[in-house]
Structures are given as structure tokens and as C-alpha cells.
Scaffold this motif. Structure first.
Motif, mmCIF file in Angstrom:
data_model
loop_
_atom_site.group_PDB
_atom_site.id
_atom_site.type_symbol
_atom_site.label_atom_id
_atom_site.label_comp_id
_atom_site.label_asym_id
_atom_site.label_seq_id
_atom_site.Cartn_x
_atom_site.Cartn_y
_atom_site.Cartn_z
ATOM 1 N N GLY A 13 0.822 -1.205 0.000
ATOM 2 C CA GLY A 13 0.000 0.000 0.000
ATOM 3 C C GLY A 13 0.859 1.259 0.000
ATOM 4 O O GLY A 13 0.400 2.331 -0.387
ATOM 5 N N ASP A 41 -6.477 0.926 -3.820
ATOM 6 C CA ASP A 41 -7.330 1.447 -2.747
ATOM 7 C C ASP A 41 -8.075 2.716 -3.165
ATOM 8 O O ASP A 41 -9.255 2.884 -2.856
ATOM 9 N N ASP A 81 -10.094 -7.196 -6.593
ATOM 10 C CA ASP A 81 -9.713 -8.571 -6.951
ATOM 11 C C ASP A 81 -10.974 -9.448 -7.034
ATOM 12 O O ASP A 81 -11.250 -10.081 -8.055
ATOM 13 N N GLY A 139 1.421 -6.648 0.384
ATOM 14 C CA GLY A 139 0.006 -7.002 0.320
ATOM 15 C C GLY A 139 -0.536 -7.271 -1.078
ATOM 16 O O GLY A 139 -1.372 -8.159 -1.265
ATOM 17 N N ASN A 168 -2.801 -10.546 -4.974
ATOM 18 C CA ASN A 168 -3.698 -10.386 -6.128
ATOM 19 C C ASN A 168 -3.589 -11.568 -7.112
ATOM 20 O O ASN A 168 -2.513 -11.868 -7.617
#
Ligand code: KG4
Ligand code: ZN
Length: 348
Positions: free
Chosen positions: A142, A180, A197, A284, A288
């Protein structure tokens, strides 16, 4: 050798005990408290709220990690803590706890750079540390989208290796941030990556032609900020026509394709240019599914990604980074341990 690792740089409060066994870093325990639900109503992480929640949970995380590993602090060889980069108030909670324990139990303290921690997640619970170097290490989270060329085993990394091995970064938003922010425009909760996703299933990734910035072959840097504007214009238009809901899967698939295409082409080009033998993705966004599928399809060299619990922020990767540094005698001296500070930015 056993190392306790502490991570509080953003919204995950995490502690872990890892142990070195020959070439392997074995995770003896991991206790993580994610604050995602606490920050969700605000649409993003609120720094002051993050610090307060770290303060409330840090001791429990450390106790739980020690109990799960069935070790006492006396049996720990060193304490590793993230001290940069991150939210300074959040970092301070972990740094203060680590300093106090190091002083009280007379244990060596190791300051860990959060991104070095992410790179070390590659080596957690691997049967065998990958032996073929260089590895192209992609930290895709992120907060960061950085490519590193890892030329040697982690216990040979120099003190300033992060600076020397960085070959590409995002010039604006990070890939996770792009997920995001565009998800937020579509009305999904924070953090939106996983929603895009999930909702892209069955959608047509070619329905909306979103920009793929910096697409010159020799440019390895990333740029995602133009995507937000393009998505916001389409979302506004679809909302006016009351078609947003109907188009959600196509929109999600198209946004995801724009981010994934850029990530995969830059990773592939950089790996070829720097003669890498394999690619590792951490952070993170490594969760995906479209990203993993496309890397499998496009890369001619092996690619791997750690278990998901080691991809998102966690204490085990920090403990592993500390362990590798400790093996090289890079622990802080007594005075440095007392004066260690939290630093918000990634470089000196
Ligand atoms: O590494 P991480 O836990 O925290 C940082 O250090 O930033 O990464 C969080 C990021 C968020 O932007 C989140 O949306 C993204 O990882 N993420 C995903 C997925 N799961 C988490 N992005 C795309 N697809 C996913 N499945
Ligand atoms: Zn992170």
C-alpha cells in the motif's frame, strides 16, 4: 538462534519469534492484530488512532508470540524492531517496547528497515533458501512499489544494500494505493485491493481502456496516479447514467488489468535487463490473483511469493531481517540501543 521481531509501522501490530536452522528461517510463532476494521469508517488509516491501538495491543502480541513459540525472553538471542519508514507515532510504540525489553533483559537490539523486512519475507519457512542469484525482489504494498536486485544471500547484505540494490520505484502512488483509491471511487471499503480482486471475476478487462503510464521498455519506474483521474471520470459518468452497479465487474477487471499490466511488464523487463534468475513478489498486493496469473504467463524465469500471512505486514519478516543482520554483528551498541528513534521516511 532465536529472534523476537516487532512490527508497528502502520495498522498491523505484530510480534513473532523466528529461529535459524541451518539455512532456513523457521517461524516459531506469529501474533498479529490488524486494525483494518478500526480504520474502515474513515476510509484509510488515521495515524493517531493507529498509535493508540498499537499501545493497547503491543504487550499482548509480544506475550502471545513468546507463548506460542514456547520460549521466554531470557531464551531470546536478540530483539528486532521496525524503526523506519512508517507512521512515526505507530513506529514509536514498537521501538519503545523493543528498547525497554532490550534494556531490561540485556538483549542485543537490531533496528530494521520495513522494506528490508518485506524482502526477508522471501526466506520465511522456505525449505531451502533460493540459491540462484540475482533475485528480482518486488515489494508491492500500500505504501511502496519498489524493485530490488538481490545479488547475494540476505546474511551477506551490506548495511546500505537497500540503497544500492533499488532499481525502480513508483514516481507517485504505490500499486496498493492505486487499488485502494480507485476502489474508494467505486464505493468499496478500505482497503479496496481485495474488493477489486474479488469483484473483477467474470468482468471484461478490456472493456475500459485505462492508461498504462511510462510504457517505454527501458524505464523500470512505475506511475499510477493518472489512473485515478481516468477512473473517476468513468465512475462519474456511469453514476449519472445509473449504470455503475451493472458495470462493476468490468470496471474492476479493467482497473486491475491496468495495474497488473504495468507491474508485470516492468518486472519482466527489469528481470531481463539485470539478468535475474528468479522473481519474488512480496507485500500485500502479492495476494492479487490476476497479478500471479499474469506473472506465471509472461515470465520465463521462476517466480515465487511467500505465504500470504508473510506478504502483509508482520513481525516474522522483521525478526528474519534482524536475524540476518545479527549474524553479521549489525546489532546496535548499548548507547545506540538507548537512543534509537522512529523515522517516518525511508532514507537518511
Ligand atoms: O503490505 P501491506 O499489508 O501494507 C503496507 O505495507 O502497505 O499491503 C496493503 C495493500 C493495500 O493497498 C491492499 O489493498 C493491498 O495490499 N491488497 C491487495 C490485495 N490484498 C491486499 N491488492 C490487490 N489485490 C489483493 N487481493
Ligand atoms: Zn509493509
Amino acid at each position: 538462534m532465536k529472534v523476537l521481531g516487532i512490527e508497528t509501522s502502520c495498522d498491523e501490530c505484530s510480534a513473532s519469534v523466528v529461529e535459524s536452522r541451518n539455512d532456513t528461517v523457521h517461524v516459531r510463532s506469529l501474533s498479529t492484530f490488524s486494525q483494518i476494521e478500526i480504520h474502515q469508517p474513515y476510509g484509510g488509516v488515521v495515524p493517531e488512532i493507529a498509535s493508540r491501538n498499537h499501545l493497547e495491543t503491543i504487550n499482548h502480541r509480544i506475550e502471545a508470540a513468546l507463548a506460542e513459540a514456547n520460549v521466554t525472553l531470557k531464551e531470546i538471542d536478540a530483539i528486532a524492531v521496525t524503526n523506519r519508514p512508517g507512521l512515526v507515532g505507530a513506529l514509536l510504540v514498537g521501538v519503545s517496547a523493543a528498547k525497554a525489553l532490550s534494556y531490561a533483559y540485556q538483549k542485543p537490539l537490531i533496528a530494521v528497515h520495513h522494506l528490508e523486512g518485506h524482502l526477508c519475507s522471501i526466506f520465511l519457512d522456505q525449505e531451502k533458501i533460493p540459491q540462484k542469484y540475482p533475485i528480482l525482489g518486488a515489494v508491492i504494498s500500500g505504501g511502496h512499489t519498489n524493485l530490488y536486485v538481490l545479488k547475494s544471500r540476505p546474511d551477506q547484505w551490506s548495511v546500505d544494500f537497500l540503497k544500492h540494490s533499488l532499481v525502480a520505484r513508483s514516481r507517485d502512488d504505490a500499486a496498493g494505493e492505486a487499488f485502494d483509491k480507485t476502489a474508494k471511487l467505486m464505493g468499496f471499503p478500505y482497503p479496496g485491493g481485495v474488493w477489486i480482486d474479488r469483484n473483477s471475476e467474470g468482468g471484461d478487462p478490456a472493456k475500459y481502456a485505462f492508461p498504462r503510464a511510462l510504457n517505454q521498455k527501458e524505464v523500470f519506474d512505475f506511475s499510477f496516479s493518472g489512473l485515478k483521474t481516468a477512473v473517476s471520470l468513468i465512475v462519474e459518468d456511469l453514476r449519472k447514467k445509473e449504470q455503475l452497479q451493472k458495470e462493476t465487474s468490468h470496471l474492476c477487471a479493467s482497473v486491475q488489468a491496468a495495474i497488473v499490466d504495468q507491474l508485470v511488464s516492468k518486472i519482466k523487463n527489469a528481470a531481463e535487463y539485470f539478468g535475474c534468475q528468479s522473481v519474488a513478489i512480496v507485500g500485500g498486493v502479492a495476494a492479487n490473483r490476476a497479478l500471479k496469473a499474469k506473472l506465471n504467463e509472461k515470465l520465463k524465469i521462476p517466480f515465487f511469493s511467500p505465504d500470504l500471512k508473510y506478504c502483509t505486514d508482520n513481525g516474522a519478516m522483521i525478526a528474519a531481517a534482524g536475524l540476518f543482520r545479527f549474524r553479521q554483528n549489525h546489532q546496535l551498541n548499548f548507547e545506540q540501543s538507548l537512543t534509537l528513534n522512529a523515522i517516518a521516511y525511508p532514507e537518511s
